[in-house]
Scaffold this motif. Structure first.
Motif, PDB file in Angstrom:
ATOM      1  N   TYR A 124       0.744  -1.374   0.469  1.00 39.11           N
ATOM      2  CA  TYR A 124       0.359  -0.326  -0.204  1.00 39.11           C
ATOM      3  C   TYR A 124       0.731   1.165  -0.450  1.00 39.11           C
ATOM      4  O   TYR A 124       2.475   1.158   0.250  1.00 39.11           O
ATOM      5  N   ILE A 125       0.293   2.467  -0.180  1.00 38.77           N
ATOM      6  CA  ILE A 125       0.810   4.038  -0.137  1.00 38.77           C
ATOM      7  C   ILE A 125       0.513   3.996   0.807  1.00 38.77           C
ATOM      8  O   ILE A 125      -0.578   4.616   0.980  1.00 38.77           O
ATOM      9  N   PRO A 126       1.601   4.641   2.431  1.00 36.22           N
ATOM     10  CA  PRO A 126       0.313   4.946   3.247  1.00 36.22           C
ATOM     11  C   PRO A 126      -0.464   6.484   2.940  1.00 36.22           C
ATOM     12  O   PRO A 126       0.358   7.795   1.687  1.00 36.22           O
ATOM     13  N   ASP A 127      -1.159   7.439   3.938  1.00 38.95           N
ATOM     14  CA  ASP A 127      -1.166   8.403   3.049  1.00 38.95           C
ATOM     15  C   ASP A 127      -1.169   9.732   2.950  1.00 38.95           C
ATOM     16  O   ASP A 127      -0.187   9.844   3.919  1.00 38.95           O
ATOM     17  N   TRP A 164      -0.037  -5.593  -3.807  1.00 40.90           N
ATOM     18  CA  TRP A 164      -0.781  -4.532  -3.551  1.00 40.90           C
ATOM     19  C   TRP A 164      -1.443  -5.768  -2.504  1.00 40.90           C
ATOM     20  O   TRP A 164      -2.344  -6.637  -2.940  1.00 40.90           O
ATOM     21  N   SER A 165      -2.429  -4.877  -1.121  1.00 44.20           N
ATOM     22  CA  SER A 165      -3.017  -5.638  -0.670  1.00 44.20           C
ATOM     23  C   SER A 165      -5.024  -5.432  -0.519  1.00 44.20           C
ATOM     24  O   SER A 165      -4.615  -4.082  -0.332  1.00 44.20           O
ATOM     25  N   CYS A 166      -4.780  -6.032  -1.497  1.00 39.67           N
ATOM     26  CA  CYS A 166      -6.588  -5.096  -2.468  1.00 39.67           C
ATOM     27  C   CYS A 166      -7.774  -5.271  -1.673  1.00 39.67           C
ATOM     28  O   CYS A 166      -8.349  -4.753  -1.365  1.00 39.67           O
ATOM     29  N   SER A 167      -7.228  -6.342  -0.646  1.00 37.62           N
ATOM     30  CA  SER A 167      -8.401  -6.389   0.279  1.00 37.62           C
ATOM     31  C   SER A 167      -8.321  -5.568   2.014  1.00 37.62           C
ATOM     32  O   SER A 167      -9.702  -5.632   2.807  1.00 37.62           O
ATOM     33  N   ASP A 168      -7.105  -4.615   1.769  1.00 35.33           N
ATOM     34  CA  ASP A 168      -6.727  -3.922   2.892  1.00 35.33           C
ATOM     35  C   ASP A 168      -7.917  -3.169   3.265  1.00 35.33           C
ATOM     36  O   ASP A 168      -7.276  -1.785   2.148  1.00 35.33           O
ATOM     37  N   ASN A 169      -8.782  -2.468   3.378  1.00 39.19           N
ATOM     38  CA  ASN A 169     -10.149  -1.462   3.222  1.00 39.19           C
ATOM     39  C   ASN A 169      -9.524  -0.222   4.109  1.00 39.19           C
ATOM     40  O   ASN A 169     -10.338   0.679   4.334  1.00 39.19           O
ATOM     41  N   GLN A 170      -7.576  -0.461   4.358  1.00 43.33           N
ATOM     42  CA  GLN A 170      -8.135   0.759   5.877  1.00 43.33           C
ATOM     43  C   GLN A 170      -7.063   0.815   4.409  1.00 43.33           C
ATOM     44  O   GLN A 170      -6.635   2.902   4.972  1.00 43.33           O
ATOM     45  N   ASN A 171      -5.687   1.095   4.340  1.00 37.35           N
ATOM     46  CA  ASN A 171      -4.629   1.406   3.846  1.00 37.35           C
ATOM     47  C   ASN A 171      -4.906   0.905   1.866  1.00 37.35           C
ATOM     48  O   ASN A 171      -4.056   2.630   1.746  1.00 37.35           O
ATOM     49  N   PRO A 200      -7.692   2.356   0.217  1.00 34.04           N
ATOM     50  CA  PRO A 200      -8.282   2.963  -0.671  1.00 34.04           C
ATOM     51  C   PRO A 200      -7.468   4.135  -1.127  1.00 34.04           C
ATOM     52  O   PRO A 200      -7.641   4.723  -2.133  1.00 34.04           O
ATOM     53  N   TYR A 201      -5.836   4.572  -0.664  1.00 32.41           N
ATOM     54  CA  TYR A 201      -5.713   5.622  -0.551  1.00 32.41           C
ATOM     55  C   TYR A 201      -4.929   6.250  -2.292  1.00 32.41           C
ATOM     56  O   TYR A 201      -5.209   6.854  -2.983  1.00 32.41           O
ATOM     57  N   VAL A 202      -4.154   5.031  -2.623  1.00 39.68           N
ATOM     58  CA  VAL A 202      -3.720   5.080  -3.380  1.00 39.68           C
ATOM     59  C   VAL A 202      -4.557   4.562  -4.446  1.00 39.68           C
ATOM     60  O   VAL A 202      -4.459   5.078  -5.715  1.00 39.68           O
ATOM     61  N   LEU A 203      -5.634   3.836  -4.253  1.00 42.18           N
ATOM     62  CA  LEU A 203      -6.491   3.987  -5.781  1.00 42.18           C
ATOM     63  C   LEU A 203      -7.164   5.666  -6.365  1.00 42.18           C
ATOM     64  O   LEU A 203      -7.649   5.568  -7.151  1.00 42.18           O
ATOM     65  N   GLN A 204      -8.024   5.734  -4.729  1.00 40.53           N
ATOM     66  CA  GLN A 204      -8.038   7.492  -5.306  1.00 40.53           C
ATOM     67  C   GLN A 204      -7.886   8.023  -5.765  1.00 40.53           C
ATOM     68  O   GLN A 204      -7.713   8.628  -6.164  1.00 40.53           O
ATOM     69  N   TRP A 205      -6.232   7.943  -5.539  1.00 39.06           N
ATOM     70  CA  TRP A 205      -5.485   9.289  -5.934  1.00 39.06           C
ATOM     71  C   TRP A 205      -5.251   8.736  -7.309  1.00 39.06           C
ATOM     72  O   TRP A 205      -4.481   9.754  -7.785  1.00 39.06           O
ATOM     73  N   VAL A 206      -4.981   7.432  -7.497  1.00 37.71           N
ATOM     74  CA  VAL A 206      -4.783   7.060  -9.726  1.00 37.71           C
ATOM     75  C   VAL A 206      -5.658   7.624  -9.922  1.00 37.71           C
ATOM     76  O   VAL A 206      -5.378   8.444 -11.389  1.00 37.71           O
ATOM     77  N   GLN A 207      -7.017   7.826  -9.484  1.00 33.86           N
ATOM     78  CA  GLN A 207      -8.115   8.156  -9.888  1.00 33.86           C
ATOM     79  C   GLN A 207      -8.200   9.439 -10.293  1.00 33.86           C
ATOM     80  O   GLN A 207      -8.874  10.332 -11.667  1.00 33.86           O
ATOM     81  N   GLY A 208      -7.839  10.271  -9.513  1.00 31.17           N
ATOM     82  CA  GLY A 208      -7.940  11.406  -9.633  1.00 31.17           C
ATOM     83  C   GLY A 208      -6.544  12.690  -9.800  1.00 31.17           C
ATOM     84  O   GLY A 208      -7.079  13.252 -10.857  1.00 31.17           O
ATOM     85  N   THR A 209      -5.273  11.449  -9.979  1.00 29.37           N
ATOM     86  CA  THR A 209      -4.221  12.598 -10.717  1.00 29.37           C
ATOM     87  C   THR A 209      -4.178  12.512 -12.112  1.00 29.37           C
ATOM     88  O   THR A 209      -5.136  12.287 -13.112  1.00 29.37           O
ATOM     89  N   ALA A 210      -3.269  13.772 -12.845  1.00 31.71           N
ATOM     90  CA  ALA A 210      -3.897  13.900 -14.093  1.00 31.71           C
ATOM     91  C   ALA A 210      -1.873  13.240 -14.793  1.00 31.71           C
ATOM     92  O   ALA A 210      -1.991  13.118 -16.078  1.00 31.71           O
TER      93      ALA A 210
END
Length: 432
Positions: free
Chosen positions: A205-208, A227-234, A236-246
């Motif tokens: 994961y990538i830290p917040d 990647w720990s895709c089942s880790d619902n605490q850590n 989500p940050y990188v997944l959301q960042w990837v979706q929002g970055t240019a």
């Protein structure tokens, strides 16, 4: 004459001293160009520096040789801009390198640690490549390497992203390591970073907020990480960042894997026109199958059990009851004598507001909300059914007789006969 000989000897001595520096002499084991200031001594199996290298070199290539130690041997080249010491047996970056360096290539050696003094005074260094070594720790001093633009530490044994990287750096390659964590604040100052390569590591994961300050980032590689895709605490940050970055992200995490932390509950189905109308389910055949599956009733229990609908208060349950006009009289006339239980259609009303509106009477009479449970069969004595708003519906087959026709009972026929006999007897007495 002696004076002339002395002058000639002096001139020859001066030439012998300054010609190698002024005109340049290329070592026999190397190739030179640019007035012998660009020297290429690569691939010569050298273990020591060749003789004849002039001090004003600007480019020196010592790659693909057998050097083990070059400490303090390159300090005198004060004009050196590019030094290539790749593919040797060096155990550390040579100490006391000239401060004039712009580019340093030390790939594919046996360097295990990048010490802070190795780069402490390299203010002019722009490119540092220490890839394909065994570096386990890279120590950088804050506010040094102020001119560095390119840092390559790929294919080493790093476990943590190096801290104190220069704030003006533009490209960092940390791929093919054992990186699993990014310490807080490591990437905060790198606001000029445009390319970051983190593929082939051990990130789960990538830290917040780790990437939040990389406003100029254009390319980021993240593939081949566990990647720990089942880790619902850590995660989500990188997944959301990837979706929002240019930036262009190569190898986005969990792109082809399920995400248990995301909600997978299906959206409730919207009601359709079919759902808003009463639905009649069941046929005579279905009733026959149900009656065939049930045990045969005994003599005592010949009367079929009748399930009555109970009055339901409005909004008492989630379903809306279907209103029927209130009445105190049975919907069917009682028949004399035992009758066979006729098969009926089972009616299931799927109620809704529109169904209530469609089934309500056109007049202003009051309605009583009811839920109906319809079963097949007809009780033997219908007159015993309580006369109330609770009703049992049954669909009768049409008969050719008039709707108001009555079937005379045996008692009524006997009474009629007695009446006729009484009338005949009265007539006979009157005639006498």
């Amino acid at each position: 004459m002696e004076y002339q000989i002395l002058n000639t000897s002096t001139c020859l001595l001066v030439l012998l001293v300054f010609i190698p520096t002024g005109l340049g002499i290329c070592p026999s084991s190397c190739k030179c160009s640019g007035n012998d200031r660009n020297v290429d001594c690569s691939g010569r199996n050298l273990t020591v520096l060749p003789q004849g290298l002039q001090d004003n070199l600007t480019y020196l290539n010592l790659s693909f040789n057998q050097f083990v130690d070059l400490d303090h041997q390159l300090t005198r080249f004060t004009n050196l801009r590019t030094l290539d010491i790749s593919n040797n047996w060096l155990k550390n970056v040579p100490a006391h390198l000239p401060k004039s360096l712009w580019e340093l290539y030390a790939t594919n050696n046996n360097i295990k640690v990048l010490q802070k003094l190795d780069t402490a005074y390299q203010w002019n260094l722009r490119v540092l490549d220490v890839s394909r070594n065994m570096v386990e720790r890279a120590v950088l001093i804050n506010n040094t390497l102020s001119s560095l633009k390119f840092l390559n530490l790929s294919s080493n044994k790093l476990w943590t992203v190096p801290t104190n990287m220069p704030y003006n750096i533009e490209t960092v390659d940390l791929s093919n390591n054992f990186l699993s964590q990014i310490l807080p604040g490591t990437l905060v100052r790198l606001q000029h970073l445009t390319s970051l390569y983190l593929h082939n590591n051990k990130f789960s994961y990538i830290p917040d907020k780790a990437f939040d300050q990389l406003s100029q980032l254009q390319v980021l590689t993240l593939y081949n990480n566990p990647w720990s895709c089942s880790d619902n605490q850590n995660i989500p940050y990188v997944l959301q960042w990837v979706q929002g970055t240019a930036a262009r992200v190569v190898g986005a995490p969990c792109a082809d894997q399920p995400r248990p932390w995301a909600s997978t509950a299906p959206a409730p189905a919207q009601p359709t026109a079919l759902d808003s109308s009463p639905m009649i389910k069941g046929t005579k055949a279905a009733d026959r199958e149900a009656s065939a599956a049930a045990p045969e009733p005994t003599e005592v229990t010949k009367t079929h059990k009748q399930f009555k609908a109970k009055e339901v208060a409005p909004l008492a349950t989630q379903s809306h009851p279907v209103p029927f006009p209130g009445t105190d009289r049975p919907l069917l006339r009682a028949l004399d004598g035992p009758q066979e239980a006729a098969a009926t259609r089972t009616i299931h009303v799927q109620d809704s507001t529109e169904a209530n509106a469609s089934l309500a009477p056109a007049t202003g009479s009051s309605t009583t909300p009811m839920t109906l449970s319809i079963t097949s069969g007809m009780p033997t004595n219908f007159s015993k059914v309580p006369q109330s708003t609770t009703a049992t519906l049954r669909k009768e087959e049409p008969t050719p007789s008039a709707p108001d026709a009555r079937v005379p009972s045996r008692a009524s026929r006997w009474q009629t006969g007695l009446l006729c006999l009484a009338l005949l007897h009265a007539v006979a007495l009157a005639m006498d």
